[in-house]
Design an enzyme around this catalytic site. Structure first.
Site: not given
Length: 400
Positions: A125, A375
């Site tokens: 990501e 995250c």
């Protein structure tokens, strides 16, 4: 809610990743140094006398103009372009999902092919956070993580492999592609102005690739983000902290999160190998640290865990003599976590005490909560989708 402390022998430190990088049959030139680019040009028959010029041309087209294929590189001869296209690419990671928050935060799930085996492709990501005076891109350094920080969602994902320099630089290039942020932008401004190595993984456990990538990102003839606008965040890999200052020279952030070893052992198990005293000494030794180049200490605010005024007082005492600022981070909840975010009144009291002691103590504004921007969350959520749903997400990302 106070999570149960893990046994002392549960420490997780640097481990060999489960997999190694397998390059595609036609590798990308993204992430190579100038010397490595010259070597690749030599492999396709470019004469030594021409290589320096051709490297500069490639560098300009890849990192300043953001060219996505060799045909766009019109200042390079057609013959060399054809040879380059036959043997190499300038491919970035593939966007397989994109989420845009109500506050403008954007999160991308990026696929990193492993050779020609799509089934073994992995995903990471990166997150873009726009603010009034800057645009910050949060970049990943590993697929998964080995540190098992108890409050971090990525800690629930196993470490699969390190990213290459090209895959790290590629995240920055994807962001510029998606934001139309290259040199031909009409207003001449930049949307991505700051880089933070705060995504998936521990950057200092992938030192060489992170160093090589950040030197490319900071190169004035290419992407050109000042090293003072690049921050490398570590959970405390002490032997590589001073080395990072010497070889990379970017801003340093420390994921501290606790002021007592007993608690930090639980929150950040790496502390059992490199306790707080050793970590802070490495910060004192960090090259170039000054009042103008302060070290950021990140401190996630966990209700009833690390947010008392006694914690604030000890934090100030520990940081004495270090050019520091303390970044207070309201905990961003994720499904299954045992932690809660501190009450806002308590966060303000904590911040006020630190500020009155002479330290900058900004409270990070929570961003992207409606898109699970903490995250590792988008990766976990998409892994739960069916193959058909994932294909739909990829199609939406490609046509957006």
């Amino acid at each position: 809610m106070q999570p149960t402390t893990e046994p002392h022998n549960a420490i997780l430190v640097e481990k060999t990743p489960l997999e190694t990088y397998v390059p595609p049959a036609k590798p990308s030139l993204i992430g190579l140094s100038r010397n490595e680019l010259a070597d690749r040009l030599g492999e396709i028959g470019v004469a030594p006398a021409q290589r320096k010029m051709r490297v500069q041309q490639l560098w300009h087209w890849m990192y300043f103009r953001g060219a996505q294929n060799f045909d766009e590189m019109t200042s390079i001869s057609k013959g060399i372009r054809a040879e380059l296209a036959q043997h190499f690419t300038v491919d970035r990671p593939e966007v397989v999902a994109e989420q845009i928050s109500n506050d403008g935060t954007r999160k991308w799930l990026l696929r990193l092919p492993s050779g020609d085996n799509v089934e073994k492709a992995h995903e990471v990501e990166c997150v873009y956070i726009p603010e009034t005076d800057r645009g910050t891109l949060c970049v990943s350094s590993q697929v998964g993580c080995t540190l098992n920080c108890s409050f971090c969602h990525t800690g629930t994902q196993r470490l699969v492999r390190n990213l290459t320099a090209g895959e790290i630089v590629g995240q920055v290039m994807v962001a510029r592609d998606r934001l139309n942020d290259w040199a031909d932008r009409e207003d001449g401004t930049r949307r991505v102005t700051n880089i933070v190595m705060m995504g998936m993984g521990e950057p200092l456990y992938n030192f060489d690739a992170v160093r090589d990538a950040l030197l490319i990102v900071g190169d004035n003839e290419g992407i050109g983000i000042s090293r003072r606008r690049i921050t490398l965040s570590t959970s405390g890999v002490v032997p590589n902290i001073v080395r990072a200052g010497e070889e990379i020279g970017v801003m340093l952030a420390i994921s501290l999160h606790a002021v007592r070893d007993e608690l930090r052992n639980e929150l950040v198990p790496l502390n059992r190998k490199y306790p707080i005293k050793e970590l802070l000494q490495a910060c004192r030794d960090y090259p170039g640290a000054s009042n103008a180049r302060r070290i950021t200490f990140e401190y996630v605010m966990l209700k009833g865990v690390n947010d008392s005024l006694d914690d604030a007082k000890l934090l100030v005492k520990l940081l004495k003599g270090i050019h520091a600022k303390i970044n207070l981070i309201p905990f961003n909840p994720w499904p299954g976590t045992a932690y809660e975010c501190s009450d806002w009144d308590q966060i303000e009291k904590f911040s006020e005490y630190i500020f009155n002691a002479g330290y900058s103590s900004p409270v990070r504004t929570p961003r992207g909560r409606d898109i699970l921007a903490a995250c590792g969350q988008l990766k976990s959520e998409t892994e739960k989708l069916s193959a058909r749903e994932r294909q739909t997400l990829r199609a939406m990302a490609m046509t957006d």
